[in-house]
Design a protein around this motif. Sequence first.
Motif, PDB file in Angstrom:
ATOM      1  N   VAL A 134     -15.318  -2.562   4.067  1.00 35.73           N
ATOM      2  CA  VAL A 134     -14.054  -2.691   3.343  1.00 35.73           C
ATOM      3  C   VAL A 134     -13.015  -3.373   4.221  1.00 35.73           C
ATOM      4  CG1 VAL A 134     -14.493  -0.669   1.921  1.00 35.73           C
ATOM      5  CG2 VAL A 134     -13.317  -0.398   4.109  1.00 35.73           C
ATOM      6  N   ASP A 135     -12.115  -4.079   3.581  1.00 37.28           N
ATOM      7  CA  ASP A 135     -11.004  -4.723   4.271  1.00 37.28           C
ATOM      8  C   ASP A 135     -10.009  -3.632   4.683  1.00 37.28           C
ATOM      9  OD1 ASP A 135      -8.505  -5.950   4.841  1.00 37.28           O
ATOM     10  OD2 ASP A 135      -9.135  -7.737   3.733  1.00 37.28           O
ATOM     11  N   PRO A 136      -9.748  -3.454   5.996  1.00 36.58           N
ATOM     12  CA  PRO A 136      -8.858  -2.364   6.427  1.00 36.58           C
ATOM     13  C   PRO A 136      -7.440  -2.486   5.868  1.00 36.58           C
ATOM     14  CG  PRO A 136      -9.346  -3.870   8.241  1.00 36.58           C
ATOM     15  CD  PRO A 136     -10.272  -4.234   7.135  1.00 36.58           C
ATOM     16  N   VAL A 137      -6.949  -3.710   5.697  1.00 32.41           N
ATOM     17  CA  VAL A 137      -5.604  -3.902   5.150  1.00 32.41           C
ATOM     18  C   VAL A 137      -5.550  -3.418   3.710  1.00 32.41           C
ATOM     19  CG1 VAL A 137      -3.842  -5.596   4.522  1.00 32.41           C
ATOM     20  CG2 VAL A 137      -5.080  -5.829   6.684  1.00 32.41           C
ATOM     21  N   LEU A 138      -6.554  -3.793   2.926  1.00 30.91           N
ATOM     22  CA  LEU A 138      -6.584  -3.389   1.524  1.00 30.91           C
ATOM     23  C   LEU A 138      -6.853  -1.893   1.384  1.00 30.91           C
ATOM     24  CD1 LEU A 138      -8.433  -6.404  -0.146  1.00 30.91           C
ATOM     25  CD2 LEU A 138      -5.985  -5.893  -0.084  1.00 30.91           C
ATOM     26  N   MET A 139      -7.579  -1.315   2.333  1.00 29.98           N
ATOM     27  CA  MET A 139      -7.779   0.133   2.287  1.00 29.98           C
ATOM     28  C   MET A 139      -6.471   0.868   2.583  1.00 29.98           C
ATOM     29  SD  MET A 139     -10.693   0.789   1.160  1.00 29.98           S
ATOM     30  CE  MET A 139     -10.393  -0.688   0.147  1.00 29.98           C
ATOM     31  N   ASP A 140      -5.627   0.274   3.424  1.00 28.66           N
ATOM     32  CA  ASP A 140      -4.304   0.851   3.651  1.00 28.66           C
ATOM     33  C   ASP A 140      -3.471   0.807   2.367  1.00 28.66           C
ATOM     34  OD1 ASP A 140      -4.850   1.443   6.277  1.00 28.66           O
ATOM     35  OD2 ASP A 140      -3.894  -0.363   7.094  1.00 28.66           O
ATOM     36  N   VAL A 141      -3.606  -0.308   1.651  1.00 27.94           N
ATOM     37  CA  VAL A 141      -2.902  -0.439   0.371  1.00 27.94           C
ATOM     38  C   VAL A 141      -3.401   0.607  -0.619  1.00 27.94           C
ATOM     39  CG1 VAL A 141      -2.493  -1.950  -1.609  1.00 27.94           C
ATOM     40  CG2 VAL A 141      -2.454  -2.902   0.692  1.00 27.94           C
ATOM     41  N   LYS A 142      -4.719   0.791  -0.662  1.00 26.06           N
ATOM     42  CA  LYS A 142      -5.298   1.793  -1.550  1.00 26.06           C
ATOM     43  C   LYS A 142      -4.777   3.183  -1.209  1.00 26.06           C
ATOM     44  CE  LYS A 142      -9.696   3.836  -2.993  1.00 26.06           C
ATOM     45  NZ  LYS A 142     -11.168   3.840  -2.821  1.00 26.06           N
ATOM     46  N   ASN A 143      -4.781   3.498   0.069  1.00 27.15           N
ATOM     47  CA  ASN A 143      -4.296   4.811   0.498  1.00 27.15           C
ATOM     48  C   ASN A 143      -2.817   4.995   0.161  1.00 27.15           C
ATOM     49  OD1 ASN A 143      -6.810   5.458   1.549  1.00 27.15           O
ATOM     50  ND2 ASN A 143      -6.315   4.686   3.596  1.00 27.15           N
ATOM     51  N   LYS A 144      -2.049   3.927   0.274  1.00 24.12           N
ATOM     52  CA  LYS A 144      -0.614   3.986  -0.042  1.00 24.12           C
ATOM     53  C   LYS A 144      -0.414   4.285  -1.523  1.00 24.12           C
ATOM     54  CE  LYS A 144       3.694   1.418   0.530  1.00 24.12           C
ATOM     55  NZ  LYS A 144       4.280   2.355   1.507  1.00 24.12           N
ATOM     56  N   LEU A 145      -1.211   3.628  -2.368  1.00 23.87           N
ATOM     57  CA  LEU A 145      -1.113   3.875  -3.807  1.00 23.87           C
ATOM     58  C   LEU A 145      -1.507   5.308  -4.144  1.00 23.87           C
ATOM     59  CD1 LEU A 145      -2.454   0.704  -5.681  1.00 23.87           C
ATOM     60  CD2 LEU A 145      -0.187   1.732  -5.871  1.00 23.87           C
ATOM     61  N   GLU A 146      -2.604   5.763  -3.555  1.00 22.15           N
ATOM     62  CA  GLU A 146      -3.056   7.128  -3.820  1.00 22.15           C
ATOM     63  C   GLU A 146      -2.022   8.153  -3.363  1.00 22.15           C
ATOM     64  OE1 GLU A 146      -7.923   6.514  -3.555  1.00 22.15           O
ATOM     65  OE2 GLU A 146      -6.795   7.131  -1.771  1.00 22.15           O
ATOM     66  N   MET A 147      -1.428   7.912  -2.212  1.00 18.85           N
ATOM     67  CA  MET A 147      -0.407   8.826  -1.695  1.00 18.85           C
ATOM     68  C   MET A 147       0.819   8.830  -2.597  1.00 18.85           C
ATOM     69  SD  MET A 147       0.374  11.021   0.591  1.00 18.85           S
ATOM     70  CE  MET A 147      -0.910  10.709   1.826  1.00 18.85           C
ATOM     71  N   PHE A 148       1.212   7.651  -3.069  1.00 17.37           N
ATOM     72  CA  PHE A 148       2.375   7.567  -3.954  1.00 17.37           C
ATOM     73  C   PHE A 148       2.110   8.322  -5.255  1.00 17.37           C
ATOM     74  CE2 PHE A 148       4.628   5.524  -7.463  1.00 17.37           C
ATOM     75  CZ  PHE A 148       5.938   5.636  -7.033  1.00 17.37           C
ATOM     76  N   ASN A 149       0.911   8.145  -5.820  1.00 19.66           N
ATOM     77  CA  ASN A 149       0.574   8.844  -7.060  1.00 19.66           C
ATOM     78  C   ASN A 149       0.612  10.358  -6.869  1.00 19.66           C
ATOM     79  OD1 ASN A 149       0.180   6.385  -8.371  1.00 19.66           O
ATOM     80  ND2 ASN A 149      -2.026   6.358  -7.956  1.00 19.66           N
ATOM     81  N   MET A 150       0.169  10.827  -5.701  1.00 20.39           N
ATOM     82  CA  MET A 150       0.197  12.264  -5.413  1.00 20.39           C
ATOM     83  C   MET A 150       1.634  12.763  -5.251  1.00 20.39           C
ATOM     84  SD  MET A 150      -2.992  12.599  -2.739  1.00 20.39           S
ATOM     85  CE  MET A 150      -2.501  14.274  -2.315  1.00 20.39           C
ATOM     86  N   GLU A 151       2.460  11.978  -4.564  1.00 21.43           N
ATOM     87  CA  GLU A 151       3.854  12.380  -4.358  1.00 21.43           C
ATOM     88  C   GLU A 151       4.619  12.447  -5.664  1.00 21.43           C
ATOM     89  OE1 GLU A 151       5.206   9.491  -1.584  1.00 21.43           O
ATOM     90  OE2 GLU A 151       4.367  10.531   0.170  1.00 21.43           O
ATOM     91  N   ILE A 152       4.297  11.544  -6.579  1.00 20.84           N
ATOM     92  CA  ILE A 152       4.952  11.556  -7.898  1.00 20.84           C
ATOM     93  C   ILE A 152       4.650  12.868  -8.603  1.00 20.84           C
ATOM     94  CG2 ILE A 152       4.871  10.557 -10.212  1.00 20.84           C
ATOM     95  CD1 ILE A 152       6.551   8.979  -8.315  1.00 20.84           C
ATOM     96  N   GLN A 153       3.413  13.344  -8.470  1.00 22.30           N
ATOM     97  CA  GLN A 153       3.041  14.604  -9.121  1.00 22.30           C
ATOM     98  C   GLN A 153       3.834  15.778  -8.563  1.00 22.30           C
ATOM     99  OE1 GLN A 153       0.917  15.276 -11.786  1.00 22.30           O
ATOM    100  NE2 GLN A 153       1.202  13.066 -11.957  1.00 22.30           N
ATOM    101  N   GLU A 154       4.169  15.700  -7.276  1.00 25.59           N
ATOM    102  CA  GLU A 154       4.951  16.773  -6.669  1.00 25.59           C
ATOM    103  C   GLU A 154       6.403  16.725  -7.141  1.00 25.59           C
ATOM    104  OE1 GLU A 154       4.536  16.422  -2.487  1.00 25.59           O
ATOM    105  OE2 GLU A 154       2.369  16.802  -2.476  1.00 25.59           O
ATOM    106  N   VAL A 155       6.952  15.517  -7.262  1.00 26.72           N
ATOM    107  CA  VAL A 155       8.351  15.364  -7.662  1.00 26.72           C
ATOM    108  C   VAL A 155       8.526  15.567  -9.159  1.00 26.72           C
ATOM    109  CG1 VAL A 155      10.308  13.765  -7.738  1.00 26.72           C
ATOM    110  CG2 VAL A 155       8.800  13.797  -5.739  1.00 26.72           C
ATOM    111  N   MET A 156       7.627  14.981  -9.943  1.00 31.22           N
ATOM    112  CA  MET A 156       7.720  15.042 -11.403  1.00 31.22           C
ATOM    113  C   MET A 156       6.333  15.378 -11.975  1.00 31.22           C
ATOM    114  SD  MET A 156      10.228  11.759 -12.119  1.00 31.22           S
ATOM    115  CE  MET A 156      10.585  12.306 -13.794  1.00 31.22           C
ATOM    116  N   PRO A 157       5.956  16.633 -11.976  1.00 26.71           N
ATOM    117  CA  PRO A 157       4.630  17.036 -12.468  1.00 26.71           C
ATOM    118  C   PRO A 157       4.370  16.538 -13.891  1.00 26.71           C
ATOM    119  CG  PRO A 157       5.749  18.875 -11.411  1.00 26.71           C
ATOM    120  CD  PRO A 157       6.763  17.782 -11.528  1.00 26.71           C
ATOM    121  N   GLY A 158       3.150  16.069 -14.112  1.00 24.92           N
ATOM    122  CA  GLY A 158       2.780  15.596 -15.447  1.00 24.92           C
ATOM    123  C   GLY A 158       2.900  14.106 -15.627  1.00 24.92           C
TER     124      GLY A 158
END
Length: 439
Positions: free
Chosen positions: A380-404
């Motif tokens: 895997v491209d390490p740069v794009l994996m960082d992007v993937k991880n950033k998206l996943e982390m953002f999606n998780m944080e949204i659930q904490e701030v605004m569940p649902g």
Amino acid sequence: TATQLSHTFQSLITFSQNHLTSLFETTYSSLMSSISPHIVCLFTDLSRFLQGTGNVSVETAVHCFFDSLFPLVHTHIVNPGMAGSISEDSSDANQLGDCLRMTRQDVNPFGTHPKAMADALANALRAGRVLSLALGVGLEVMNFTETAELSRECTRALVRMQYCSHCRGLTLIRACSGYCLNVMRGCLASLSELHNPWRQYVTVLQDLTHIVAGAHNLELALLGIRGQVEEAILYAQLHGPRLTSTVDKVCGHSSNASSTTVRTSSPTSVTPPPANSSQDVPGADKIGMLAHLHSSFPLKTSKSDRGRTLKKVAREFTGYISRYKSFFSILPDTLCEGEMGVDELTCWSGDDVVKSYSARVVGSGVRAQRQNPEVRVRGVDPVLMDVKNKLEMFNMEIQEVMPGVGHRESWDEMGSGESSGECDDEDGCEGSGDTVASP
């Protein structure tokens, strides 16, 4: 869209600030000079919160405004005689003002209106703030993916597919569809790994947009500030004797002042509402007025883009972004559509002209490339994996701030730009009768 929303948000803040200022200029002119700095402070904090700049609390901003409003209402409206008997610069006035500010929430001179206003603004502005942050994350993802580098193996495969046929004089022949898919899926394997978090991210965007322009309507919440403040002052007037008695016990100073509760500057007389009337509901008598303002106020995002309300900007964006929910998974197929020799009898296989491509066509993603006969994918491209991880982390944080948020699957059925069933007068669709169930 991020720029458009930023302009629209600021237009709303400015309009709402002027709307509240006009209340004091026309109805409570005696308070205008004193309350003006606090109005500016309130809307500055709301704007900073909405833009995500600084650690600002909407609830704190609203309650600070009402804390500052209480001394002015008590001495100029509930007890107008106090304004003339106590100099505003005197130590007595300062002590009384400090006491009223500090005890406002305990004395509760404005009823439920401050809390109702704080809750409505907090819910609406929180969604607007998170939407702005989400668009910033999307922009960052696009910048990274747009500049992603191709591997050496991918570059060789692309040259072989596009140009090796030219060495035989075959400049018009196109690559076989299966061959092109193998090359593109190998080259874009790491990009395809973004599919799941990107799909979730787009759903988050759709939900946030719907909340900002619909469920927790930001436009109506900001336009409702004037009505809530006016209702709060009216509540203090209607409960003047009780309020004065409470202040006398807590802060003193006002026992010798007039306790007149008549609204001297109001164009109409005030009659206390009966119990359980609609007046008990904060701003109930302003709903019709606010609805009119909401539907008729044309937000101008720029001089060249007139009449674009928040609802319209949100609806256009939602319809557009819906088409790209599966962008990264179908990107190889999309790129190959222009290269496939679908209706031709022969095609280029990378080595020769053939009637059909005989090698195995692999799927998308890094794991599937183990069997790719055309492109060797080392990892895997390490740069794009960082992007993937950033998206996943953002999606998780949204659930904490605004569940649902991010689970509105019914958005999928709206497809590319289909109407959401909401129609403004500005769209020229009055009486169309077309309705779609709310997602």
